[in-house]
Design an enzyme around this catalytic site. Structure first.
Site, PDB file in Angstrom:
ATOM      1  N   SER A  17       0.829  -1.215   0.000  1.00  0.00           N
ATOM      2  CA  SER A  17       0.000   0.000   0.000  1.00  0.00           C
ATOM      3  C   SER A  17       0.866   1.270   0.000  1.00  0.00           C
ATOM      4  CB  SER A  17      -0.985   0.001   1.173  1.00  0.00           C
ATOM      5  OG  SER A  17      -0.313   0.104   2.402  1.00  0.00           O
ATOM      6  N   ASN A 105      13.752   4.641   5.441  1.00  0.00           N
ATOM      7  CA  ASN A 105      12.833   3.556   5.820  1.00  0.00           C
ATOM      8  C   ASN A 105      11.618   4.157   6.508  1.00  0.00           C
ATOM      9  OD1 ASN A 105      11.956   0.830   6.501  1.00  0.00           O
ATOM     10  ND2 ASN A 105      12.624   1.271   8.597  1.00  0.00           N
ATOM     11  N   HIS A 107       8.777   3.223   9.384  1.00  0.00           N
ATOM     12  CA  HIS A 107       8.508   2.276  10.465  1.00  0.00           C
ATOM     13  C   HIS A 107       7.173   2.641  11.112  1.00  0.00           C
ATOM     14  CE1 HIS A 107       9.574  -0.758  13.393  1.00  0.00           C
ATOM     15  NE2 HIS A 107       9.076   0.045  14.312  1.00  0.00           N
ATOM     16  N   ASP A 148      16.386   0.081  12.329  1.00  0.00           N
ATOM     17  CA  ASP A 148      15.534   1.147  12.880  1.00  0.00           C
ATOM     18  C   ASP A 148      16.284   2.171  13.731  1.00  0.00           C
ATOM     19  OD1 ASP A 148      13.365  -0.170  11.709  1.00  0.00           O
ATOM     20  OD2 ASP A 148      13.018  -1.373  13.497  1.00  0.00           O
TER      21      ASP A 148
HETATM   22  C1  GAR Z   1       4.077  -0.606   6.745  1.00  0.00           C
HETATM   23  O1  GAR Z   1       3.237  -0.380   7.839  1.00  0.00           O
HETATM   24  C2  GAR Z   1       5.518  -0.287   7.127  1.00  0.00           C
HETATM   25  O2  GAR Z   1       5.624   0.768   8.038  1.00  0.00           O
HETATM   26  C3  GAR Z   1       5.942  -1.581   7.763  1.00  0.00           C
HETATM   27  O3  GAR Z   1       5.415  -2.569   6.917  1.00  0.00           O
HETATM   28  C4  GAR Z   1       4.152  -2.108   6.430  1.00  0.00           C
HETATM   29  C5  GAR Z   1       4.070  -2.382   4.931  1.00  0.00           C
HETATM   30  O4  GAR Z   1       2.764  -2.174   4.478  1.00  0.00           O
HETATM   31  N1  GAR Z   1       7.360  -1.653   7.880  1.00  0.00           N
HETATM   32  C6  GAR Z   1       7.957  -2.175   8.960  1.00  0.00           C
HETATM   33  O5  GAR Z   1       7.337  -2.671   9.880  1.00  0.00           O
HETATM   34  C7  GAR Z   1       9.478  -2.088   8.937  1.00  0.00           C
HETATM   35  N2  GAR Z   1      10.026  -2.477  10.199  1.00  0.00           N
HETATM   36  P1  GAR Z   1       2.468  -2.062   2.922  1.00  0.00           P
HETATM   37  O6  GAR Z   1       3.099  -3.273   2.260  1.00  0.00           O
HETATM   38  O7  GAR Z   1       0.984  -2.058   2.801  1.00  0.00           O
HETATM   39  O8  GAR Z   1       3.104  -0.785   2.440  1.00  0.00           O
END
Ligand code: GAR
Length: 192
Positions: A17, A105, A107, A148
């Site tokens: 997303s 990144n 988070h 992170d």
């Molecule tokens: C997002 O919420 C991002 O912040 C998280 O993965 C999700 C991906 O969602 N990332 C982490 O947790 C990194 N440590 P998406 O595939 O729908 O963009």
């Protein structure tokens, strides 16, 4: 005088997303353009999003990621900014040194809380609920060699109300991500 948009490479291996928000934001944007997706999961939803927008993708695995051939393939796209948007592997030092200050990144929490290995997606939101926190949010930060821990660029917050669950917090956090990630990427590209 018209200038060429700068090149953005997305690293994403989840539903996608945030990748979608980035691709859409930069589709008709003079500042930047998403030119490549790097993904480590052949089943990830993000691949269909890339295909739908005609964005080429590079599938990596543990043996190829970060290796010489991968770096050559990545360099061919001349990335001005690399955006980790749901990418969970550690970025190796060669890559960090090749793109100093150009890898960011996102988070889904207010770092330094709820960061580190294993802290991603719903695990973060479940930990926030278990702690009884009254707010959560997002952190966009530069990537260094520790999970992170790179310098924070921006944080945005949302309130947690009684009755909120990991799922409802996740939705609020994703909403913040979809607006702040493209805006932050554009800001950084303009500053380069
Ligand atoms: C997002 O919420 C991002 O912040 C998280 O993965 C999700 C991906 O969602 N990332 C982490 O947790 C990194 N440590 P998406 O595939 O729908 O963009």
């Amino acid at each position: 005088m018209a200038t060429t948009p700068k090149s953005i490479v997305l690293f994403a291996s989840g539903a996608g997303s945030n990748a979608q928000a980035m691709i859409r934001h930069f589709e008709n944007n003079a500042v930047g353009r998403v030119v490549l997706l790097v993904c480590n999961n052949p089943k990830a939803g993000v691949l269909a999003i890339a295909e739908a927008h005609n964005i080429p993708f590079l599938l990596v695995d543990r043996t190829t990621f970060g290796e010489k051939l991968f770096l050559e393939q990545l360099n061919a796209y001349k990335p001005d900014l690399i955006v980790l948007a749901g990418f969970l592997w550690k970025i190796n030092p060669e890559l960090i040194h090749a793109y100093p200050g150009r890898i960011i990144n996102i988070h889904p929490a207010l770092l330094p809380k709820y960061g580190g290995k294993g802290m991603y997606g719903r695990f973060v939101h479940e930990a926030v609920v278990a702690a009884g926190d009254q707010e959560s949010g997002i952190t966009i930060h530069f990537v260094n060699e520790q999970y992170d821990e790179g310098a924070t660029i921006v944080q945005a917050r949302c309130t947690i109300k009684p009755g909120d669950t990991a799922e409802s917090i996740g939705r609020k956090v994703l909403g913040l991500e979809h607006s702040f990630l493209p805006a932050t990427a554009e800001y950084l590209l303009r500053e380069q």
